[in-house]
Design an enzyme around this catalytic site. Structure first.
Site, PDB file in Angstrom:
ATOM      1  N   LYS A  43      -7.926  -0.119  -3.067  1.00  0.00           N
ATOM      2  CA  LYS A  43      -7.633  -0.686  -1.554  1.00  0.00           C
ATOM      3  C   LYS A  43      -7.380   0.451  -0.533  1.00  0.00           C
ATOM      4  O   LYS A  43      -7.844   0.308   0.528  1.00  0.00           O
ATOM      5  CB  LYS A  43      -6.030  -1.191  -1.773  1.00  0.00           C
ATOM      6  CG  LYS A  43      -5.326  -1.634  -0.541  1.00  0.00           C
ATOM      7  CD  LYS A  43      -5.713  -2.615   0.149  1.00  0.00           C
ATOM      8  CE  LYS A  43      -5.425  -2.996   1.567  1.00  0.00           C
ATOM      9  NZ  LYS A  43      -3.937  -3.402   1.594  1.00  0.00           N
ATOM     10  N   THR A  46       0.889  -1.170  -0.155  1.00  0.00           N
ATOM     11  CA  THR A  46      -0.062   0.002  -0.033  1.00  0.00           C
ATOM     12  C   THR A  46       0.887   1.123  -0.060  1.00  0.00           C
ATOM     13  O   THR A  46       1.608   1.540   0.970  1.00  0.00           O
ATOM     14  CB  THR A  46      -0.913   0.007   1.147  1.00  0.00           C
ATOM     15  OG1 THR A  46      -1.677  -1.251   1.208  1.00  0.00           O
ATOM     16  CG2 THR A  46      -1.948   1.222   1.217  1.00  0.00           C
ATOM     17  N   LYS A  88      -0.105   5.468   8.021  1.00  0.00           N
ATOM     18  CA  LYS A  88       0.699   5.582   6.597  1.00  0.00           C
ATOM     19  C   LYS A  88      -0.248   5.099   5.464  1.00  0.00           C
ATOM     20  O   LYS A  88      -0.539   5.927   4.331  1.00  0.00           O
ATOM     21  CB  LYS A  88       1.749   4.334   6.400  1.00  0.00           C
ATOM     22  CG  LYS A  88       2.588   4.242   5.170  1.00  0.00           C
ATOM     23  CD  LYS A  88       1.874   3.309   4.274  1.00  0.00           C
ATOM     24  CE  LYS A  88       2.071   1.587   4.728  1.00  0.00           C
ATOM     25  NZ  LYS A  88       1.666   0.748   3.603  1.00  0.00           N
TER      26      LYS A  88
END
Length: 285
Positions: free
Chosen positions: A174, A99, A251
């Site tokens: 995502k 990611t 993050k």
């Protein structure tokens, strides 16, 4: 469709390790690499080949999966004299499962294309258990021809492979999914806190929420496990057990906010959620 002769996987953590294991014993030879040699040992015993370096793996494999923590780690694998871009043969497919930021992804893909390589985003959802049970969901962005070439590799550890669209769309899907997940966790955390303050058992909230579809099992388990641990642990122990998950949430939400800014979209609630993400995991929000 011609299958690769050699498939490589870099990053053998909670998700990468089990995913790489599913590559073993197929119609290709599986190659693995991790900065921690011990992570490769069990896979080698099952038939994988441990690469001596990133360059070694890149030179041998026609498909390379990358499953590391963030942009910085992906960059360290791709660039430099010992990196993937300098050592992979032309027409190699590089699948980024991490990611990361969309800006980074676009730049990496452009640099790969200049060298005759195909870099696509193939974000994954399902966690460690999903990887172990081969029921991950892959969200993939890239040219249809390259995605279809990679699909047999993904299906070794997946029960769903979604081609979202062009480069970056799998990653964006995502990021949206993660945003919803963290928002659900926050809503459940605060709802349980309110319920308990009023003398209600959290189980009642779970019962009602499951009956009307508001509460899912993942939300309920996360808050239940976090709260149970918090009753027994010091703040330092909570950080040891949950801190890394909270920092990963920060993050991921940073990546979502960066993407939103690039597209001119305002996500004010997400920004507030990001500011509370670590506290959420440490039972302070």
């Amino acid at each position: 469709m011609t299958l690769p002769t050699n498939v490589g996987y870099i990053g053998l953590g909670n998700i990468g390790g089990p995913s790489a294991r599913h590559l073993i014993g197929k119609s290709w030879q599986a190659h693995v690499y991790d900065v921690w040699p011990a992570a490769m040992e069990s896979l080698v015993k099952e038939g994988a080949i441990a690469a001596s370096s990133v360059a070694d793996l890149a030179a041998k494999c026609q498909h390379i999966g990358i499953c590391v923590r963030d942009d910085q780690q992906v960059e360290s694998l791709l660039y430099g004299a010992a990196g993937i871009l300098e050592n992979a043969a032309a027409d190699t497919v590089i699948s980024v499962h991490s990611t990361v930021s969309r800006a980074g992804l676009v730049r990496w893909a452009a640099d790969a294309s200049e060298r005759g390589l195909h870099l696509i985003d193939a974000a994954i959802s399902g966690g460690k258990q999903g990887a172990e049970e081969a029921r991950l969901c892959y969200m993939v962005g890239g040219a249809a021809e390259i995605v279809e070439r990679a699909r047999p590799v993904f299906l070794t550890s997946a029960n769903s492979v979604i081609h979202a669209g062009d480069l970056g769309t799998g990653l964006l899907l995502k990021l949206c999914n993660n945003l919803i997940t963290y928002a659900e966790f926050m809503a459940m955390s605060e709802a349980v806190r309110l319920a308990e303050a009023g003398g209600l058992a959290p189980e009642l909230l779970r019962e009602v929420g499951k009956s009307n579809g508001v509460v899912n099992e993942m939300m309920s388990q996360f808050i239940s496990n976090r709260n149970a641990l918090a009753r027994e642990c010091t703040e330092e122990q909570m950080d040891q057990f949950f801190g890394d998950f909270g920092r990963l949430a920060e993050k991921d939400l940073d990546c979502a906010l960066q993407s939103a800014e690039e597209m001119g979209v305002s996500l004010p609630s997400t920004r507030r959620l990001r500011d509370q993400a670590l506290a959420l995991f440490l039972n302070k929000a």
